[in-house]
Design an enzyme around this catalytic site. Structure first.
Site, PDB file in Angstrom:
ATOM      1  CE1 TYR A   1      66.039  11.620 -18.512  1.00  7.76           C
ATOM      2  CE2 TYR A   1      66.420  12.748 -16.443  1.00  7.76           C
ATOM      3  CZ  TYR A   1      66.726  11.744 -17.330  1.00  7.76           C
ATOM      4  OH  TYR A   1      67.730  10.856 -17.038  1.00  7.76           O
TER       5      TYR A   1
ATOM      6  CG  HIS B   1      62.423  11.373 -16.258  1.00 10.18           C
ATOM      7  ND1 HIS B   1      62.074  12.114 -15.173  1.00 10.18           N
ATOM      8  CD2 HIS B   1      63.608  10.810 -15.939  1.00 10.18           C
ATOM      9  CE1 HIS B   1      62.994  12.009 -14.234  1.00 10.18           C
ATOM     10  NE2 HIS B   1      63.938  11.222 -14.681  1.00 10.18           N
TER      11      HIS B   1
HETATM   12  C1  GCO Z   1      67.699   7.581 -15.610  1.00 13.70           C
HETATM   13  C2  GCO Z   1      66.912   8.404 -14.661  1.00 13.70           C
HETATM   14  C3  GCO Z   1      67.688   9.341 -13.838  1.00 13.70           C
HETATM   15  C4  GCO Z   1      66.784   9.966 -12.803  1.00 13.70           C
HETATM   16  C5  GCO Z   1      67.529  10.202 -11.546  1.00 13.70           C
HETATM   17  C6  GCO Z   1      66.681  10.851 -10.504  1.00 13.70           C
HETATM   18  O1  GCO Z   1      67.072   6.973 -16.455  1.00 13.70           O
HETATM   19  O2  GCO Z   1      68.900   7.519 -15.458  1.00 13.70           O
HETATM   20  O3  GCO Z   1      65.736   8.849 -15.218  1.00 13.70           O
HETATM   21  O4  GCO Z   1      68.392  10.267 -14.560  1.00 13.70           O
HETATM   22  O5  GCO Z   1      66.246  11.147 -13.282  1.00 13.70           O
HETATM   23  O6  GCO Z   1      68.024   8.991 -11.098  1.00 13.70           O
HETATM   24  O7  GCO Z   1      67.457  11.178  -9.425  1.00 13.70           O
HETATM   25 MG    MG Z   2      64.977   7.151 -16.501  1.00  8.71          MG
END
Ligand code: GCO
Ligand code: MG
Length: 415
Positions: A157, A223
């Protein structure tokens, strides 16, 4: 005679190195129990404490049948409500009660919820890598397994591992040939540069469309890392590439900005993994500013509120794309999929797969075949826990470096 709650226990386990929280509700009926997911990976002990010290004394001895009433009781009993710790604790119990109801009815939950709208659930996977070649290989790997929806990223991210890659000389694209600047005495952190991330992302998606064409559905997760106007710019820049959706463009606190994005681009928008309170999604759905609601079911309090949210979204033509990350137990994943199977407005399901260790701990975990996820047809949620196996993978304290996010000038910002 009424079946009542005899005991409630919390099992914390980390078969994949991520702390998972499972709630087990045992009943007065020998051998009859239910399991629920209350995973808040970064605060697992707090959830455990709320369940064991507050919910258990409130619920022991009560009839297992009245899930809605028990949910309302749990939700109002702390007076203040709608936080992630409280909601996960409630979710653990709530899903377990649904599991028990399914077992008592001798039906898989999707039957109790109204019956299937579809046989399997289309899933999307995350493709990532340290450079474009690695991302390409990752996409190809998922295509080979039959997936048709793929979320595309480079350097996680916000591209915040770019600095490491530059040091290792792994970058192969001009998009990655960038050195993060920092101030003197910069505090430690996972640094990212929003402007660079935005440019990289457009180049990344352009490259992958060139490579894989338009047959495969691509998505991308911002994100919640951009400001309103940055998110708007990126959405406009990505519009020609026909994303299936652009995920979590904004922080929950900035929901009003969706109006501006919506009115200026035709990029489908998915939002809501961080939501814990109905006030965060109510307006976005009513105003039709988003296309997909993607709450994390345990973070909003479990299946009981998620069923309502799915129906509410349906009325407004908004589809579901529940959050299905690695920090979700197979029990939580099964709960989502039961709901996916019965929701006419199901969109797509994020899926992170299960390692052999997770399958050992969670017998009956959902299975993916040719891009679709399937459940077994056992009563209730259909997923069990092997408590002995769970003990082999104790939870750990994780520093979560990636959650110490900073902008180049050192400002601490949202992950
Ligand atoms: C997604 C999320 C996750 C989060 C995570 C945080 O879209 O799957 O953004 O990757 O970052 O759940 O703990
Ligand atoms: Mg996400």
């Amino acid at each position: 005679m009424a079946v009542t709650i005899r005991d409630i226990r919390v099992i914390c386990t980390a078969p994949e190195g991520i702390n998972l929280v499972v709630v087990k509700v045992e009943t007065s009926e020998p051998g009859l129990y239910g399991l629920g997911c209350g995973t808040f990976a970064y605060r697992h002990l707090a959830v455990k404490l709320v369940v064991e010290e507050y919910l258990k004394p409130l619920l022991v001895g009560r009839n297992v049948e009245n899930i809605e009433d028990l949910w309302q009781l749990m939700n109002q009993n702390g007076y203040w409500r709608n936080g992630p710790i409280e909601n996960n604790a409630i979710s653990g119990v709530d899903m377990a009660l649904w599991d028990i109801k399914g077992k008592m009815a001798n039906m898989p939950l999707y039957q109790l919820f109204g019956g299937k709208c579809r046989e399997g659930v289309a899933a999307y996977r995350h493709a990532d890598g340290r450079n474009f070649e690695e991302v390409e290989q990752c996409i190809q790997g998922y295509l080979d397994q039959g997936y048709r929806y793929i979320r595309v990223h480079c350097n996680t991210y916000g591209g915040n591992m770019g600095i490491l890659n530059n040091a290792s000389g792994l970058q192969s694209s001009s998009a990655n040939a960038y050195t993060m600047h920092k101030t003197e005495n910069a505090p430690e952190g996972a640094y990212y540069d929003p402007a660079q991330y935005m440019r990289n992302t457009v180049e990344l998606i352009d490259h992958m469309r060139g490579k894989f064409g338009y047959q495969v559905e691509f998505m991308h997760d911002i994100h919640e890392r951009l400001t309103g106007v940055q998110a708007l710019q990126l959405a406009k820049d990505l519009e020609p590439y026909k994303l299936f959706f652009l995920e979590d463009a904004l922080q929950p606190e900035q929901g009003e900005w969706f109006e501006y994005i919506r009115k200026q681009t035709a990029v489908p928008l998915a939002m809501g993994e961080l939501f814990v309170n109905p006030m965060e999604y109510k307006q976005l759905i009513e105003k039709r500013y988003i296309d997909y609601i993607r709450c994390h079911i345990s973070m909003i309090g479990g299946l009981t509120p998620a069923i309502k949210l799915a129906h509410f979204a349906d009325v407004y033509g908004v589809r579901t794309a529940w959050h299905g990350p690695f920090d979700l137990s197979a029990i939580g994943a099964a709960a989502q999929i039961h709901l996916d199977l019965v929701s006419p407005n199901f969109g797509v399901q994020e899926f992170s797969g299960f390692t052999p260790e997770e399958r050992e701990v969670f017998p009956g975990a959902p299975e993916a075949r040719n891009g679709y996820i399937y459940l077994n047809d056992k009563p209730g949620l259909g997923v069990d826990i092997d408590e002995e196996a769970a003990k082999k993978y104790p939870p750990t304290f994780r520093e979560n470096f990636w959650l110490k996010c900073r902008l180049p000038d050192g400002t601490c910002v949202r992950a």
